[in-house]
Enzyme design. Structure first.
Site, PDB file in Angstrom:
ATOM      1  N   HIS A  72       0.822  -1.205   0.000  1.00 20.93           N
ATOM      2  CA  HIS A  72       0.000   0.000   0.000  1.00 20.93           C
ATOM      3  C   HIS A  72       0.856   1.256   0.000  1.00 20.93           C
ATOM      4  O   HIS A  72       2.043   1.215   0.334  1.00 20.93           O
ATOM      5  CB  HIS A  72      -0.961   0.047   1.204  1.00 20.93           C
ATOM      6  N   GLU A  76       7.759   0.894   5.013  1.00 15.37           N
ATOM      7  CA  GLU A  76       7.299  -0.212   5.856  1.00 15.37           C
ATOM      8  C   GLU A  76       7.515  -1.521   5.104  1.00 15.37           C
ATOM      9  O   GLU A  76       7.326  -1.583   3.882  1.00 15.37           O
ATOM     10  CB  GLU A  76       5.798  -0.021   6.141  1.00 15.37           C
ATOM     11  N   HIS A 111       3.919   7.041   4.093  1.00  6.35           N
ATOM     12  CA  HIS A 111       4.865   5.941   3.902  1.00  6.35           C
ATOM     13  C   HIS A 111       4.424   5.044   2.759  1.00  6.35           C
ATOM     14  O   HIS A 111       3.310   5.175   2.240  1.00  6.35           O
ATOM     15  CB  HIS A 111       5.058   5.124   5.194  1.00  6.35           C
TER      16      HIS A 111
END
Lengths: 132, 132
Positions: free
Chosen positions: B7, B128, B79
């Site tokens: 994502h 991430e 992020h």
């Protein structure tokens, strides 16, 4: 209207170092640098199974990425690109909704028509729409 | 090592307005807001055919997104998340390469172990890694 996430573009101050961190540390498939003088950038594609990351570095005197790197010397996400079936129709629809479309549709880095939506209308995120 | 782009997370000052611009103007499939008190955010998922966009808004007094929105009041990309087969192994490998891994692996918003890489080691981009 929007379909796939075509790419995330990250402006980087050192293209070779950035490519190496994706290739080496992160173990991704990373292509060679490609100059795109018409767009004022040198690009390295990081190929992921479902989309790609484009590492952008300024090329030439009038690069659209140079100002971004002045404001963000370490680099950062420059824009996000979604696919649409028809860019001209998307531009008409979005302008009718009161959104600012930057420039008329032009041929983007992948040889297809693109438009950009103003970051102020997209939660601070420069957003590209590319005809799929 | 890295696989799919899981994502792109965008911090937004007004979650309802952001959800509506993706749902209405951009015509995407947008889920309902979901509070995640353990992570200090309320999240709206924008489901794309190949990945998703997560719209993040601060929840509670100690949200990791609050400082970002203070620095970027209009919002912006917070992020980017890639999938890896084994987060603990990824953390060891990346630390051996001299990269800063933020915190030990913890269970992230999707119920799977995640780590974060310091933006200074990732061209200004908070990154991430989520166990797929």
């Amino acid at each position: 209207m929007i379909g796939r996430l075509n790419h995330v573009a990250i402006a980087v101050p050192d293209l070779e170092a950035a490519a190496e961190s994706y290739r080496g540390a992160l173990g991704a498939r990373v292509g060679p640098p490609r100059d795109e003088p018409a767009h004022g950038v040198t690009v390295v594609f990081v190929e992921l199974p479902n989309t790609k990351v484009e590492l952008l570095h300024p090329l030439g005197a009038d690069s659209p990425v140079a100002g971004f790197l002045e404001r963000n010397p370490a680099g950062g996400v420059h824009h996000v690109c979604y696919e649409v079936p028809d860019v001209a129709e998307a531009a008409r629809k979005l302008e009718a909704e009161g959104m600012r479309v930057l420039g008329p549709p032009e041929v983007g880095a992948h040889g297809r028509p693109v438009i950009f939506l103003h970051p102020k209308d997209m939660q601070g995120t420069l957003t590209e729409l590319e005809e799929a």
